[in-house]
Write a protein that holds these residues in place. Structure first.
Motif, PDB file in Angstrom:
ATOM      1  N   GLU A 273      44.721  37.706  46.642  1.00  0.00           N
ATOM      2  CA  GLU A 273      44.175  38.633  45.639  1.00  0.00           C
ATOM      3  C   GLU A 273      42.873  39.244  46.164  1.00  0.00           C
ATOM      4  N   ALA A 274      42.075  38.441  46.816  1.00  0.00           N
ATOM      5  CA  ALA A 274      40.810  38.943  47.370  1.00  0.00           C
ATOM      6  C   ALA A 274      41.092  39.963  48.473  1.00  0.00           C
ATOM      7  N   ARG A 289      31.753  40.918  45.590  1.00  0.00           N
ATOM      8  CA  ARG A 289      31.734  40.162  44.330  1.00  0.00           C
ATOM      9  C   ARG A 289      33.113  40.248  43.639  1.00  0.00           C
ATOM     10  N   ARG A 290      33.701  41.447  43.645  1.00  0.00           N
ATOM     11  CA  ARG A 290      35.029  41.606  43.019  1.00  0.00           C
ATOM     12  C   ARG A 290      36.071  40.763  43.755  1.00  0.00           C
ATOM     13  N   GLU A 293      35.600  37.136  42.790  1.00  0.00           N
ATOM     14  CA  GLU A 293      36.126  36.836  41.447  1.00  0.00           C
ATOM     15  C   GLU A 293      37.655  36.776  41.469  1.00  0.00           C
ATOM     16  N   ALA A 294      38.262  37.704  42.220  1.00  0.00           N
ATOM     17  CA  ALA A 294      39.730  37.717  42.305  1.00  0.00           C
ATOM     18  C   ALA A 294      40.244  36.437  42.963  1.00  0.00           C
ATOM     19  N   LEU A 296      39.115  33.477  42.874  1.00  0.00           N
ATOM     20  CA  LEU A 296      39.009  32.270  42.046  1.00  0.00           C
ATOM     21  C   LEU A 296      39.607  32.452  40.657  1.00  0.00           C
ATOM     22  N   ALA A 297      40.253  33.594  40.416  1.00  0.00           N
ATOM     23  CA  ALA A 297      40.735  33.897  39.054  1.00  0.00           C
ATOM     24  C   ALA A 297      41.679  32.822  38.533  1.00  0.00           C
ATOM     25  N   GLY A 298      42.463  32.215  39.407  1.00  0.00           N
ATOM     26  CA  GLY A 298      43.455  31.227  38.943  1.00  0.00           C
ATOM     27  C   GLY A 298      42.959  29.792  38.992  1.00  0.00           C
ATOM     28  N   ILE A 309      33.719  26.492  41.515  1.00  0.00           N
ATOM     29  CA  ILE A 309      34.184  27.879  41.330  1.00  0.00           C
ATOM     30  C   ILE A 309      33.044  28.850  41.671  1.00  0.00           C
ATOM     31  N   GLU A 310      31.893  28.641  41.056  1.00  0.00           N
ATOM     32  CA  GLU A 310      30.727  29.509  41.344  1.00  0.00           C
ATOM     33  C   GLU A 310      30.292  29.346  42.812  1.00  0.00           C
ATOM     34  N   GLN A 313      32.585  31.338  44.976  1.00  0.00           N
ATOM     35  CA  GLN A 313      32.359  32.786  44.850  1.00  0.00           C
ATOM     36  C   GLN A 313      31.124  33.202  45.652  1.00  0.00           C
TER      37      GLN A 313
END
Ligand SMILES: Cc1cc2nc3c(=O)[nH]c(=O)nc-3n(C[C@H](O)[C@H](O)[C@H](O)COP(=O)(O)OP(=O)(O)OC[C@H]3O[C@@H](n4cnc5c(N)ncnc54)[C@H](O)[C@@H]3O)c2cc1C
Ligand code: SF4
Length: 328
Positions: A273-274, A289-290, A293-294, A296-298, A309-310, A313
């Motif tokens: 996704e990233a 940044r986008r 976030e992508a 770690l979305a799942g 998670i943070e 990112q």
């Protein structure tokens, strides 16, 4: 430690034959993983096949493909001029692993097959589906600070602990396997299996099959690659989070990219996704940044590991900033 039979192989074919003769036989390369697990009674091979003398140590670039022998030592590969020049992320990943002494003994094939550092797996009084299928998992409601947030199942949340495989994933590498029908290549991303309801089955390797090497394409994109490892102490420690990335830039625009994560997933984690976010985008903080976030979305955190998670990112943003800025 339990008694076992020790035999020495003098060719790849004899290694496979000796391993196939006895159920549960294991190869011995550098021994840095296997012997620990045998001492802890986690692995109980009735036969150990010593492959350490097989001539599988070369690192060669031919027709644009780098082939690394399965028995090449981690330190030799990390410091090899071809690896440093064409695949900096690979060199960085290997140098971030273990200690100098272990890297001198450890081999590439053995590194790929290291087992999880989940403490419940490594201590036989706990319930562990990976060690004893069907017994349960004491990590689910236990102290799971180091466990995975991606690729988990109700049966197992253990992280894949290695560094090398994460870099190889971002570098689109293939594992070369000698089996019944000769040699075959399996892409790194297809080599590792998600735990699902059978966490004891970890890879595409069938019993008695031998890893003979790893192959990587010497693509210019791989020269702009980077491995970032975040851990509880600066050296001699496994990753809490790691990021491997490779990018092709055209000015400030990202033509294509690959990003893989370690320390937070049950397998070396290709962050598709990233990658989709990065392709064609401007290489700036907002894009990074986008992408983070992508990636770690799942994520599915447990009681003690939501901080990952943070952390992941932030590590992704930092790794992309480094690789796109050219500063290392
Ligand atoms: C204290 C400590 C810290 C560590 N820290 C890190 C770290 O930070 N990062 C990291 O990535 N790793 C780390 N490691 C893991 C270390 O890098 C591995 O133990 C090592 O790479 C394994 O290689 P080996 O040759 O010693 O494998 P072995 O112990 O000989 O073998 C491991 C497994 O692979 C199988 N095997 C070996 N070669 C082959 C082959 N060619 N084909 C098929 N099967 C094979 C064996 O049967 C065995 O099951 C650490 C290890 C220790 C002990
Ligand atoms: S997380 Fe996986 S390896 Fe750890 S105890 Fe549970 S089943 Fe075993």
């Amino acid at each position: 430690m339990r008694a076992f039979e020790y035999v020495v192989a003098d060719s790849a074919a004899s290694a496979r034959a000796l391993a196939q003769e006895v159920d549960g036989a294991r190869f011995y390369a550098g021994g840095t993983t296997l012997v620990d697990l045998m001492k802890g009674d986690v692995e109980r091979p009735p036969r150990v096949v010593d492959i350490s003398r097989l001539p599988l140590t070369a690192v060669e670039l031919r027709d644009g493909v780098l082939r690394i022998g399965a028995l090449a030592r981690n330190s030799d590969v990390a410091n090899h001029p071809l690896v440093k020049r064409h695949f900096p992320a690979l060199s960085e990943a290997l140098l971030s692993g273990a200690s100098g002494q272990i890297r001198n003994a450890a081999t590439i094939g053995g590194n790929l097959l290291q087992r999880t550092r989940c403490p419940y797996f490594r201590e036989t009084r706990w319930r562990c589906n990976k060690r004893e299928p069907g017994s349960g998992c004491d990590a689910l409601d236990g102290f799971n600070r180091t466990h995975a947030v991606l690729g988990t199942s109700d049966a197992c949340i253990a992280t894949y602990p290695g560094d090398l495989a994460v870099a190889l994933s971002a570098l689109s590498a293939a594992i070369v396997i000698a089996g019944e029908g000769g040699e075959r290549n399996v892409s790194l991303d297809e080599f590792y299996y998600l735990p699902g309801d059978s966490p004891q089955i970890e890879t595409a390797l069938a019993p008695g099959e031998l890893i003979t090497g790893v192959e990587l394409l010497a693509d210019p994109m791989h020269e702009r690659s980077h491995y970032l490892k975040v851990r509880d102490r600066a050296s001699y420690e496994f990753a809490l989070v790691s990021v491997a990335c490779a990018v092709e830039l055209d000015g400030q625009r990202i033509v294509t990219a690959r990003l893989s994560l370690g320390g937070i997933a049950t397998v070396p984690w290709p962050a598709y996704e990233a990658t989709r976010v990065l392709k064609g985008a401007v290489a700036d903080e907002a894009t990074f940044r986008r992408a983070a976030e992508a990636a770690l979305a799942g994520a599915v955190p447990r009681r003690h590991n939501a901080f990952k998670i943070e952390l992941a990112q932030r590590a992704i943003v930092r790794a992309l900033r480094t690789v796109c800025g050219g500063a290392r």
